[in-house]
Design an enzyme around this catalytic site. Structure first.
Site, PDB file in Angstrom:
ATOM      1  N   ASP A 202       0.799  -1.226   0.000  1.00  0.00           N
ATOM      2  CA  ASP A 202       0.000   0.000   0.000  1.00  0.00           C
ATOM      3  C   ASP A 202       0.833   1.279   0.000  1.00  0.00           C
ATOM      4  O   ASP A 202       1.814   1.393   0.750  1.00  0.00           O
ATOM      5  CB  ASP A 202      -0.872   0.064   1.252  1.00  0.00           C
ATOM      6  CG  ASP A 202      -1.698  -1.178   1.483  1.00  0.00           C
ATOM      7  OD1 ASP A 202      -1.609  -2.132   0.693  1.00  0.00           O
ATOM      8  OD2 ASP A 202      -2.441  -1.199   2.482  1.00  0.00           O
TER       9      ASP A 202
ATOM     10  N   GLU B 199     -10.934  -1.759   3.963  1.00  0.00           N
ATOM     11  CA  GLU B 199      -9.568  -1.373   4.278  1.00  0.00           C
ATOM     12  C   GLU B 199      -9.256  -0.022   3.634  1.00  0.00           C
ATOM     13  O   GLU B 199      -9.926   0.415   2.699  1.00  0.00           O
ATOM     14  CB  GLU B 199      -8.583  -2.426   3.760  1.00  0.00           C
ATOM     15  CG  GLU B 199      -8.778  -3.810   4.338  1.00  0.00           C
ATOM     16  CD  GLU B 199      -7.773  -4.797   3.779  1.00  0.00           C
ATOM     17  OE1 GLU B 199      -6.803  -5.120   4.499  1.00  0.00           O
ATOM     18  OE2 GLU B 199      -7.952  -5.246   2.637  1.00  0.00           O
TER      19      GLU B 199
END
Length: 463
Positions: A19, A197
């Site tokens: 990420d 998320e």
């Protein structure tokens, strides 16, 4: 060069990356942090990597920013964000995860760190954690609680976190006056997916945008949020149709010129399971601007203009009517940008591009626009690594017959196909051509002819 490694998308010099984190502009530099394993090309011992840029294109790697404090029970420094506090101090928030009672599902904590030297080194807050699950009281149980995203609204700071409540993914909202003492406000929004998320919340014009990653295609919601900080959804859509096979866990930042810019993680084989990545795994997307379409309250996505500085070897085609068959383009290579506009009025054709094509076509990847079927398909079944991906085809549903024109903006980069359609649909996928001569590009038409009003193409230099 390592086979398949992109040349103009950001990757660390080696090892695992996932990420994007902590996107922030500070004192003339864009800072990109990212989930990083300094010890290998598989997920594990998650740190925060760090790179800087002055132009959003060329990136300079910096030393690791955050490492797990094993003496305090940390095993991983999960995703989070960066802000500049009211005194001008760069501040990170992230999810701290350990083992046993500190596991990611039920024991995650939110930690803070500050930088005394312009984001080069970081000192973790002595009073960490700044948030624990106790903040929700006894009547609310949040599982997989993670990925803080913080922004300023008026005189207060707000934080959104992702998680799952009673088996449904959600975004939760918190408030602070000083970034250190936080109050839980309410569930900002809840969906039908099991887990949300990497939530992002930001304002565009007079609307609030909420982006989240539900272990599938990344979604966005557009709505209103007034003084009571309650979110009312008005529109929804997909940020990208790649999902676990191509685009996940995006994070946005506000540039100094007011642009909202978004990066996403481009996984290798959905969860880093490729065994032939040769010491690296994971790529960041090209940065995209995000704008609001005031007529529909949906989002518009475009590649940042700074990428145009990488163009070379321009190639132009005038208005052409393409008949059924295959048509070779003069441009070739594994790092190419193409902009093409097609006339769709009354058309029921299927057409598209074959890229990463070997001379005889034994290997190629196909991007197909099925106008009558309302589908855009990225077909990787003839890629040499087709057996290594979870799904040969990535599909986006799109009613092209409602549009008079189709504008296709395509980027390919060694193992990436990243496409923007009419600035409102994005589809990103990873492919792994193994042949060095898989550099050909063809346009194809199936069925009726299709009119193309223009085509421009360039090779793109590496960064």
């Amino acid at each position: 060069m390592t086979l398949g490694k992109p040349i103009y998308h950001f990757t660390p010099p080696a090892n695992w990356m996932n990420d994007p984190n902590g996107l922030v502009y500070h004192e003339g530099q864009y800072h990109l942090f990212y989930q990083y394993n300094p010890h290998g090309d598989q997920w594990g011992t998650i740190h925060w990597g760090h790179a800087v840029s002055t132009d959003l294109v060329h990136w300079q790697p910096l030393p690791v920013a955050l490492a797990p404090s094993t003496e305090l029970g940390e095993v991983h420094c999960y995703s989070g964000c960066a802000v500049i506090d009211d005194q001008g101090v760069p501040t990170l928030f992230y999810t701290s995860v350990g083992e046993g009672e500190r596991n990611a599902e039920t024991g995650a904590e939110q930690w803070m760190a500050t930088s005394p030297d312009g984001l080069l080194t970081w000192v973790k807050f002595e009073a960490n954690p700044v948030l624990t699950s106790d903040i929700h009281g006894k009547d609310l149980t949040v599982r997989d609680w993670r990925d803080p995203y913080v922004w300023k609204e008026g005189d207060c700071w707000l934080m959104v976190l992702g998680g799952s409540v009673e088996g449904k993914g959600c975004a939760l909202l918190y408030e602070s006056a000083n970034l250190q003492e936080w109050t839980f406000l309410h569930l900002l929004h809840t969906g039908e997916e099991n887990l949300w998320e990497c939530p992002n919340a930001f304002r565009l014009q007079d609307k609030m945008v909420l982006i989240y990653s539900p272990s599938d295609k990344v979604k966005y919601l557009v709505g209103s949020m007034g003084d009571d900080l309650r979110f009312m959804k008005e529109q929804e859509g997909f940020v990208d149709h790649g999902g676990w096979e191509g685009y996940y866990a995006p994070q946005s930042m506000l540039a100094p010129d007011g642009r909202r810019i978004l990066w996403g993680w481009l996984p290798d084989n959905a969860r880093g399971e490729m065994t032939e990545i040769q010491g690296w795994s994971g790529v960041q997307s090209i940065p995209r601007t995000v704008e609001l379409r005031p007529d529909t309250n949906t989002l518009r996505f475009q590649p940042v203009a700074e990428l145009q500085g990488l163009r070379e070897n321009p190639y132009e085609l005038p208005k052409t009517v393409w008949t059924q068959g295959h048509h070779k383009l003069e441009t070739k290579g594994k790092a190419v940008e193409i902009i093409a506009e097609f006339e769709l009025a009354g058309s029921e054709a299927s057409f598209g591009f074959e890229v990463f094509r070997s001379p005889e076509g034994e290997e190629q990847t196909t991007l197909k626009f099925d106008v009558a079927g309302g589908r855009i398909v990225l077909d990787r079944s003839r890629s040499s690594q087709a057996a290594g991906v979870h799904a040969w085809e990535l599909t986006a549903l799109y009613d092209m017959q409602q549009h008079k024109q189709l504008r296709v903006h395509l980027f390919i980069d060694h193992s990436i196909v990243e496409v923007f359609v009419n600035e409102e649909l994005c589809l990103t996928g990873r492919v792994y051509p193994l042949r060095e001569d898989s550099e050909g590009i063809r346009l194809f038409v199936q069925g009726p002819s299709v009119a193309m009003s223009s085509l421009s193409a360039w090779n793109l230099r590496g960064i």
